[in-house]
Design a protein around this motif. Structure first.
Motif, mmCIF file in Angstrom:
data_model
loop_
_atom_site.group_PDB
_atom_site.id
_atom_site.type_symbol
_atom_site.label_atom_id
_atom_site.label_comp_id
_atom_site.label_asym_id
_atom_site.label_seq_id
_atom_site.Cartn_x
_atom_site.Cartn_y
_atom_site.Cartn_z
ATOM 1 N N LYS A 1 17.238 14.952 -24.236
ATOM 2 C CA LYS A 1 16.636 16.275 -24.286
ATOM 3 C C LYS A 1 16.399 16.768 -22.876
ATOM 4 N N VAL A 2 16.499 18.066 -22.723
ATOM 5 C CA VAL A 2 16.337 18.697 -21.420
ATOM 6 C C VAL A 2 15.247 19.760 -21.528
ATOM 7 N N LYS A 3 14.418 19.867 -20.494
ATOM 8 C CA LYS A 3 13.360 20.867 -20.486
ATOM 9 C C LYS A 3 13.948 22.218 -20.088
ATOM 10 N N CYS A 4 13.775 23.199 -20.939
ATOM 11 C CA CYS A 4 14.278 24.548 -20.682
ATOM 12 C C CYS A 4 13.463 25.179 -19.559
ATOM 13 N N THR A 5 14.153 25.753 -18.575
ATOM 14 C CA THR A 5 13.451 26.367 -17.446
ATOM 15 C C THR A 5 12.782 27.691 -17.823
ATOM 16 N N LYS A 6 13.212 28.303 -18.919
ATOM 17 C CA LYS A 6 12.633 29.586 -19.336
ATOM 18 C C LYS A 6 11.401 29.404 -20.220
ATOM 19 N N CYS A 7 11.554 28.609 -21.315
ATOM 20 C CA CYS A 7 10.451 28.469 -22.266
ATOM 21 C C CYS A 7 9.632 27.202 -22.044
ATOM 22 N N ARG A 8 10.111 26.296 -21.186
ATOM 23 C CA ARG A 8 9.424 25.043 -20.832
ATOM 24 C C ARG A 8 9.348 24.034 -21.974
ATOM 25 N N ASN A 9 10.080 24.271 -23.056
ATOM 26 C CA ASN A 9 10.132 23.320 -24.167
ATOM 27 C C ASN A 9 11.327 22.397 -23.992
ATOM 28 N N TYR A 10 11.240 21.199 -24.604
ATOM 29 C CA TYR A 10 12.359 20.268 -24.559
ATOM 30 C C TYR A 10 13.338 20.596 -25.680
ATOM 31 N N LYS A 11 14.624 20.651 -25.326
ATOM 32 C CA LYS A 11 15.651 21.008 -26.304
ATOM 33 C C LYS A 11 16.787 20.004 -26.234
ATOM 34 N N SER A 12 17.412 19.770 -27.382
ATOM 35 C CA SER A 12 18.593 18.918 -27.422
ATOM 36 C C SER A 12 19.803 19.730 -26.991
ATOM 37 N N LEU A 13 20.689 19.072 -26.272
ATOM 38 C CA LEU A 13 21.927 19.736 -25.871
ATOM 39 C C LEU A 13 22.976 19.532 -26.949
ATOM 40 N N GLU A 14 23.742 20.551 -27.204
ATOM 41 C CA GLU A 14 24.815 20.442 -28.180
ATOM 42 C C GLU A 14 26.103 20.938 -27.557
ATOM 43 N N THR A 15 27.167 20.224 -27.845
ATOM 44 C CA THR A 15 28.487 20.617 -27.390
ATOM 45 C C THR A 15 29.493 20.188 -28.446
ATOM 46 N N GLU A 16 30.710 20.655 -28.327
ATOM 47 C CA GLU A 16 31.732 20.349 -29.323
ATOM 48 C C GLU A 16 32.893 19.622 -28.655
ATOM 49 N N PHE A 17 33.303 18.504 -29.245
ATOM 50 C CA PHE A 17 34.443 17.736 -28.761
ATOM 51 C C PHE A 17 35.617 17.923 -29.702
ATOM 52 N N SER A 18 36.808 17.968 -29.147
ATOM 53 C CA SER A 18 38.001 18.045 -30.000
ATOM 54 C C SER A 18 38.682 16.686 -30.108
ATOM 55 N N ILE A 19 38.424 15.802 -29.140
ATOM 56 C CA ILE A 19 38.938 14.434 -29.210
ATOM 57 C C ILE A 19 37.785 13.482 -28.923
ATOM 58 N N PHE A 20 37.917 12.264 -29.376
ATOM 59 C CA PHE A 20 36.888 11.256 -29.181
ATOM 60 C C PHE A 20 37.530 10.037 -28.530
ATOM 61 N N PRO A 21 37.565 9.994 -27.195
ATOM 62 C CA PRO A 21 38.253 8.909 -26.493
ATOM 63 C C PRO A 21 37.501 7.593 -26.616
ATOM 64 N N HIS A 22 38.169 6.505 -26.248
ATOM 65 C CA HIS A 22 37.528 5.186 -26.305
ATOM 66 C C HIS A 22 36.381 5.101 -25.291
ATOM 67 N N TYR A 23 36.584 5.685 -24.114
ATOM 68 C CA TYR A 23 35.555 5.727 -23.072
ATOM 69 C C TYR A 23 35.292 7.176 -22.697
ATOM 70 N N PHE A 24 34.033 7.473 -22.380
ATOM 71 C CA PHE A 24 33.762 8.767 -21.765
ATOM 72 C C PHE A 24 32.556 8.650 -20.840
ATOM 73 N N VAL A 25 32.504 9.561 -19.890
ATOM 74 C CA VAL A 25 31.481 9.537 -18.850
ATOM 75 C C VAL A 25 30.711 10.848 -18.891
ATOM 76 N N ILE A 26 29.397 10.738 -18.783
ATOM 77 C CA ILE A 26 28.561 11.931 -18.662
ATOM 78 C C ILE A 26 28.073 11.980 -17.221
ATOM 79 N N TYR A 27 28.350 13.107 -16.565
ATOM 80 C CA TYR A 27 27.908 13.327 -15.190
ATOM 81 C C TYR A 27 26.808 14.379 -15.216
#
Length: 125
Positions: free
Chosen positions: A1-27
C-alpha cells in the motif's frame, strides 16, 4: 500500500498484466528531480511489500509469486550504499542472507524497509 499525497490515505496499487513471466522485478522510483529546487532528492516513504503475492489474469486464474531477493539503498542521493538480501532454498527450508560489500551474514527473514529499491519475485508452480 502507498500513502496518497493528496488525501493522505493508504491505497492499494492496481495494474494490469498481459503476461505472467517466471521472474519479475519491481523497481521503486526512489530518486527524483525536485523541479522547484532543481535538486535530486530521495523518496524515503515506507512501502508495504509482501513476500508472497497473488496476481489474477483476465480469466481470473491466480498466479502466485514469492520474493527471493531485495536491494536496499541506504544514504542520500549524493552518497549511499547498496545492500542485497537473497533467499536460499535448501531442502524446503528458506534462509535469507544479507550481502554487504565483502560481508555476508544470515538475515532475519523477509524484511523490506523504507530503503527498498528493488524486489525480485519468482513464479510458484
Amino acid at each position: 500500500k502507498v500513502k496518497c499525497t493528496k488525501c493522505r490515505n493508504y491505497k492499494s496499487l492496481e495494474t494490469e498484466f498481459s503476461i505472467f513471466p517466471h521472474y519479475f522485478v519491481i523497481y521503486f522510483k526512489r530518486f527524483f528531480l525536485d523541479v522547484e529546487t532543481r535538486t535530486f532528492k530521495k523518496n524515503e516513504r515506507f512501502i508495504e511489500i509482501q513476500e508472497n503475492i497473488e496476481l489474477k489474469d483476465k480469466f481470473d486464474k491466480t498466479h502466485k509469486y514469492t520474493a527471493f531477493s531485495t536491494v536496499i539503498h541506504k544514504g542520500s542521493v549524493s552518497r549511499g550504499h547498496y545492500i542485497a538480501h537473497c533467499k536460499e532454498k535448501n531442502n524446503g527450508k528458506d534462509t535469507w542472507y544479507e550481502f554487504n560489500d565483502l560481508r555476508a551474514k544470515t538475515a532475519i527473514g523477509f524484511k523490506p524497509n523504507e530503503n527498498v529499491l528493488l524486489v525480485f519475485y519468482e513464479k510458484q508452480k
